[in-house]
Motif scaffolding. Structure first.
Motif: not given
Length: 540
Positions: A367-382
């Motif tokens: 199972e892969i959740c692309p949206d989870a990676a997008l949110y994690a990346a957004d958190f990290a960038a902030r």
């Protein structure tokens, strides 16, 4: 050159390059007391995989063939809408099905309620979350953010509080009540951001955080009002992308039972015989040749299609672990016979996924959740900055609390449906059934450190461990003492408080203290400082 995957050092995942005082509430609310024994969303699940069904069967199931008298009766309006879409496009990825079920404008579980007065949360809803069980849960999250603010130098301005998937606003209300004991931090907060797509939930959050019927205004960013605690501006946005990223901001982000509701793609590894001509689907623009001269292992995607007309729970073999009180599932999983664009790309996006195919081989599930990676990346960038949003000094923190494997393994076969506090088929009553899946915490950590060289990741650790280290037992004992001093109902209130806290830290199989995990994203510090709750101490 920093690696794509995070490495572990002193219990910290990080990139190579360049977290005492409470305002007591004298008793739990009646609502929370009534939820002590209701069912939470943390269930193990067994989805039933099916082979691909013929296109003709899909047309018949969708009601395309046959007269008006033979038109199929769907369990919900959304089910009918989904069936018509599948009739036009063919079976759809599981992620598309989940997204429609949860966030469709008409009949979506969170965004388009079709029952007046429906509430997803609490005793009268479908599930109960930790903030609804005990006020102490949210208080300890607030303490954790205060500890991080102290440890990072007590920044006097430009602090932001951000919650994604805020539910009814209970968690943020408890956090804000706790932070009121630290006026200096309150004064440093520029704004509170609530990322919420549901209009009804936004209204519930506004009433709780700002006061019943509080006024608000609308802008291009979202809806604006003022918190009743500290007179801090609150902004509601549909997406986190609407919240500006600035290098001077110190964001404190909380995601509680948010990642589990993000759509997933599901795959199975199959053996493809030699010389098989196995092109992608017509809708796939990449269309690479897949002709092989020897047997190969390839990923195939699970797709959603209507179940056959006249299906019953018996014919669909609904697992014993799922209630049969619902109508028979309207849909079922089918396995694509050819590669899809998702099966060609997503399983190749991480060394962990490629290793799973090599290690397990045919029959491996993923199972892969692309949206989870997008949110994690957004958190990290902030928090740590990125190439697109440079930040000279990383600051802030993100706390993720959810369920999923904490040992680095990749979730598989974890899709679950919840309806009225019971496990049901995730394909029954679309729009009325809550859907969720295990969180790939290792994947979240991987995405965070890949997105920003300025962050490191701690955890995940068991929720029970985190709450106990944060002082849940001491806080509950204090509240119990206050409750017992009252003349009416004090003993019962104290008992409820104790029962609630024990549920949050229960480490028995299936207990919330074991099933739920906690992960933190912090500014990169070469592993020199562990946050409170993860082995570190309060830094003044």
């Amino acid at each position: 050159m920093r690696p794509v995957v995070p490495r572990v050092l002193l219990g910290v995942r990080r990139s190579v390059a360049p977290p005492k005082c409470f305002v007591p509430r004298h008793a739990l609310t009646t609502q929370r007391q009534g939820l002590l024994h209701s069912t939470c969303r943390a269930f193990s699940a067994t989805a039933r995989w099916r082979e691909k069904v013929p296109e003709s069967a899909t047309k018949i199931a969708a009601g395309e063939e046959g007269g008006e008298e033979d038109e199929r009766k769907w369990s919900t309006p959304l089910a009918k809408q989904l069936a018509r879409a599948i009739q036009a496009t063919g079976p759809v990825p599981l992620a598309s099905f989940m997204r429609m079920c949860l966030t469709a404008d008409i009949g979506g579980y969170y965004t388009g309620a079709i029952e007046d007065g429906r509430d997803q949360f609490g005793l009268k809803g479908d599930f109960v979350t930790s903030p609804e069980i005990s006020q102490v849960f949210g208080e300890l999250i607030g303490v954790w953010f205060v500890a991080e603010w102290l440890a990072q130098g007590r920044q006097g301005q430009a602090v932001e509080l951000i919650e994604v998937g805020p539910g009814r606003g209970t968690l943020m209300d408890d956090i804000m009540r706790t932070i009121q004991s630290f006026p200096a931090m309150v004064n440093s907060i520029d704004a509170i951001y609530m990322v919420e797509a549901s209009p009804k939930l936004r209204e519930a959050q506004r009433d709780l955080l700002c006061g019943d019927g509080a006024s608000w205004t609308e802008s291009k960013v979202g809806y604006h009002s003022v918190c009743k605690r500290g007179s801090i501006p609150i902004v509601w946005t549909d997406t986190i992308k609407s919240i500006p990223i600035a290098p001077n901001k110190m964001p404190f982000i909380v995601a509680h039972e948010f990642f589990d509701a993000l759509p997933i793609h599901a795959f199975q590894c199959v053996s493809v015989p030699a010389t098989q001509d196995d092109p992608p689907l017509e809708t796939d623009k990449s269309s690479p040749s897949t002709r092989t001269t020897q047997p190969t292992l390839q990923w195939r995607e699970f797709l959603v299609s209507p179940s056959p007309p006249g299906s019953t729970h018996e014919s669909l073999k609904t697992p014993p672990s799922q209630s049969r009180a619902t109508p028979p599932p309207d849909f079922q999983l089918t396995l694509a016979q050819a590669p899809t664009r998702h099966s060609l790309y997503l399983p190749e996006s991480s060394p962990r996924y490629r290793a799973l195919r090599s290690r397990v081989g045919e029959g491996a599930l993923l199972e892969i959740c692309p949206d989870a990676a997008l949110y994690a990346a957004d958190f990290a960038a902030r928090i740590g900055g990125s190439a697109q949003h440079p930040k000279e000094k990383p600051s802030g923190a993100a706390l993720i609390l959810d369920y999923g494997p904490g040992d680095g393994s990749i979730p598989a076969n974890s899709l679950r449906g919840i309806r009225l506090h019971e496990r049901v088929s995730p394909f029954a009553e679309p729009g009325l059934t809550d859907l969720s899946a295990d969180v790939d915490f290792e994947g979240v950590a991987e995405a965070a450190v890949r997105a920003s060289e300025g962050v490191e990741v701690h955890g995940p650790i068991d929720q029970g461990t985190f709450l106990e280290v944060m002082g849940i037992r001491q806080r509950v004992e204090m509240l119990m003492g206050v409750a017992k001093a009252r003349k009416d109902g004090g003993e019962e209130s104290a008992h409820n408080m104790k029962t609630a806290s024990e549920r949050l830290v229960d480490r028995e199989p299936g207990g919330m203290g074991k099933v739920y995990k906690v992960m933190a994203i912090l500014p990169e510090g070469e592993g020199k400082r562990k946050p409170v709750g993860f082995g570190g101490d309060v830094v003044n």
